[in-house]
Design an enzyme around this catalytic site. Sequence first.
Site, short mmCIF file in Angstrom:
data_model
loop_
_atom_site.label_atom_id
_atom_site.label_comp_id
_atom_site.label_asym_id
_atom_site.label_seq_id
_atom_site.Cartn_x
_atom_site.Cartn_y
_atom_site.Cartn_z
N CYS A 1 2.41 -5.09 9.22
CA CYS A 1 1.18 -4.74 8.50
C CYS A 1 1.64 -3.93 7.37
CB CYS A 1 0.24 -3.86 9.46
SG CYS A 1 1.30 -2.37 9.87
N HIS B 1 -5.66 5.82 5.81
CA HIS B 1 -5.78 4.88 6.88
C HIS B 1 -6.88 4.83 7.57
CE1 HIS B 1 -4.22 2.33 10.06
NE2 HIS B 1 -3.31 1.88 9.30
#
Length: 737
Positions: free
Chosen positions: A487, A656
Site C-alpha cells: 500500500c 489515514h
Amino acid sequence: MKDKIFGVLQRVGRSFMLPIAILPVAGLLLGLGSSFTNTTTIETYGLQWLLGDKTILHALLVIMNAVGSAIFDNLPLIFAVGVAIGMAKKEKEVSALSAVIAYFVMNVSINAMLKISGKILADGSIAKDVLDGTITSVCGIQSLQMGVFGGIIVGLGVAALHNRFYKIELPNALSFFGGTRFVPIISTVAYLFVGILMYFIWPTVQNGIYVLGGVVTGTGYFGTLLFGIIKRALIPFGLHHVFYMPFWQTAVGGTMEVAGHMVEGGQNIFFAQLADSANIAHFSADATRYFSGEFIFMIFGLPGAALAMYKCAKPEKKKQAGSLLLSATLACMFTGITEPLEFSFLFVAPALFAVQVVLAGSAYMIAHILNIAVGLTFSGGLLDFFLFGILQGNAKTSWMLVIPVGIVYFLLYYFIFSFLIKKFDFKTPGREDDDTETKLYTKADVNARKAAKDTKASDDKATVDELSQTISRGLGGKANISDVDCCATRLRITVIDPEKVNDVLLKSTGASGVVHKGQGVQIIYGPRVTVIKSDLEDYLASVTEKHFEDDAAENNTAGASKTKDSNTSSDKAQDSDVESEPTSTVIISSPMTGIAADLSTAPDEAFAGKMMGDGAVVTPEEGVVVAPEDGTVLFVFDTKHALGFTTDSGIGMIIHVGIDTVKLEGKGFDVQVEAGCHVNKGDVLMKLDLDYLKANAPSVTTPVICTELKDNQKIRLITDGPIKAGEPLYAVDTYEK
C-alpha cells in the site's frame, strides 16, 4: 554494438505485433460490415429481405462497419500503447497508462503551437496557407498528421522513460511519487516538450517521408519487387515488421484522397476505400501492392514447396513427414502463417530460402502488374482472400487473376524445390539421417542454444539485490512467499508458514516495524515501498532457492527483546527531553470532529507502535475531513483512504482514515483536493460515508501522524476526548540538540 542494435530492433518489431494483432478483428468487422451493407451486393444476390435497410442484420452490420473503422482511425493511439507495453521490461500496465497520457499531452501541445502560430484559427478552422492533409483530428484534437509514427514516437519514448525511472527513489518528502508513480509524471513533462519540438521538426520529417514514398512509388514495378524481396529476406531476423509497417500505415506507402479525406499508407488506403466501396470502381493496386502478392505464394506457392519436400522424403519417413507438412501447409493456406513451412527448410537448406525470397518478391510485382487489389489484415491466407477479394467482387479487386498466377507459382515452387533438394541432398523434413527425428524446425530451435548461453552469461553477470535477498530470507525464503503487494507505506506479504518469518532480519533492512496478521505480514518502509516491492518481485522471479531454515521463533523473541529495549530507551530519552523546555512549538489541529486519543490506542500495531511516525488518533463522528493547518496536499493515495500533507511550517503529515481501509478500493471516500494544491486551515479535503466505512472497515479510528520528525522533535497530546475539527490536537515541540 551491432548485436545490441539488432536486439533492440527485434524488440521493436515484436512490440509492433500487439497492435497489429487487432487488425484481423478490425478488418473482419469492416469487411463483413462493408460487404453486406453494399446495395449492389444485396441486389445482385436478392438479399433485400435479409440484409435490406431497416432489417436487424443490416443495423448490426452497420455497427460492425463503424467499429472496424474506429479501430483503423485510432491506430496511432493503439500503437502508442502497444509499443510501450512491448518495450517495457516490467510493470507494463504503468507504461501503457503513461503512453496514453503522453499521447494526449503531445498532441495537445502541438495543437497549442498551431493555434499560437495562427495555423489553426480562433474558430477552429485551418488557415488557408496550410497544406491540405498536414493537419488532422487526432482523438478530437486538431494536430499534425503524424499517423502511426506519432504513436510509435510516444510508445518508444515512454518505454525508455519507464525502463529508466520505474524504480527511481526520490527524497523522503517526495518519496510517494517515486517508483512507478514517477513514470506518468515524467512522461507528461517530457511529452509536453516533445509536442513543441514536433511542431518545428515534423513538417521536415513529413516532407522526407513524402520524398521516400515518392522514390518507392516512382520506381514502379521494380520498387514493388524490391519491397517484396526485402520483406521476405527479413523474416528469419524478425525485423520484417519494422520494415513493412511504414509502407502499410504511413505516407511512405503512398497517400490518396478517399471520401474527401487524405489517407496515408497502403493498408489504410485500402480499408478507407473498402468503407466507401459504393463509390469505388476498383480498389487501388498501387496501395495494395505491398500485400496482394502474398496470396499468390501463401495459398499456392509454398504448398507447392511442401509437396516437393513430401515427394522427396525417404519412403520410411514419408508418412510422418507428410502429416507434419500437411498441417503446416493448411496453416499457411488458411491463415497465411508461413513460419512452420519456411523455417523447416530455412535452417537446413538456406539456398531454398533464397529461392523463396526471390519467388515471393516477384509475386508482389506480378500482382501489381496485373492490377490485383486484394487487401488483408495480417497475412495472405484464404480467410482474408475471401473477405477482401472474393466478397468484394472481381470488378473491384481482380481476384480471379490470383488463381491462374497461383497455379503457375505452385508449379514453379514444386519443380525448383524438387530439383534443388535432390541435386544437393538437402535434409528437408523426411530426408534426415536415420538417427535424426523428423520434425518441422522453428526459430525457437535455432535460438535455444543461444538462449542457454545468454542465460548462463546473465546468471554469471547478475548482481545480487542484497536488500531483496535479505527481505526474502526474513520471510522464510522464496518458497514461503505466496503473494507480494504494497500500500502507501507497507510491504504486504502473504506467507505460507508465519513461523518462518524472521522479524530481526526484516528490521535490519530498514523497516520501521513488522506487523503479523495470520499469514499476512506487513513490513513498514514508508513511501519508498513501491520501489522495494518492484525490486523484490524482480528478485523472486530470478532466484530458484527453496527456503531458509532459520529459527524464526528464537529470532523473533530476540527481535522483540531488542524492540522492547529500544522502546524503553526511547521512552527514557523522551522523558529526558520533556524535562527541558522546547525551543519552538507547532500546533497541529484536528482534521475531524470526534474523539481524540493518544496514538498508542490505535487498533493497529503499526500505528500504535509509532512505526510510521508519531501523532494522535481521532475517531470521527462527522463525515468531513478538513485541512488541520495551512499547507499543501502532497499526494492522495490511489485508494483515496489517506493523503499526505505538509504544513506551511514544514511539518510532514499523513491523515489515514480508518484501519485497513485500503482494501475498500476508494469506496466510501470522496476526495475534494488533488496533489499539489495549497489549502487553508478548515478547507475540506475529503468527505466520508461514515455508515459505509463503519460497516466495511475494521475501524474508522483515524491516525493523524507526523511522518518525518527530527530526533529533537517530540509530540505532546493537547486534547484527549471530544474534539471539533480545527481545535488543537497535539503540539510538535522542538528541543535543543
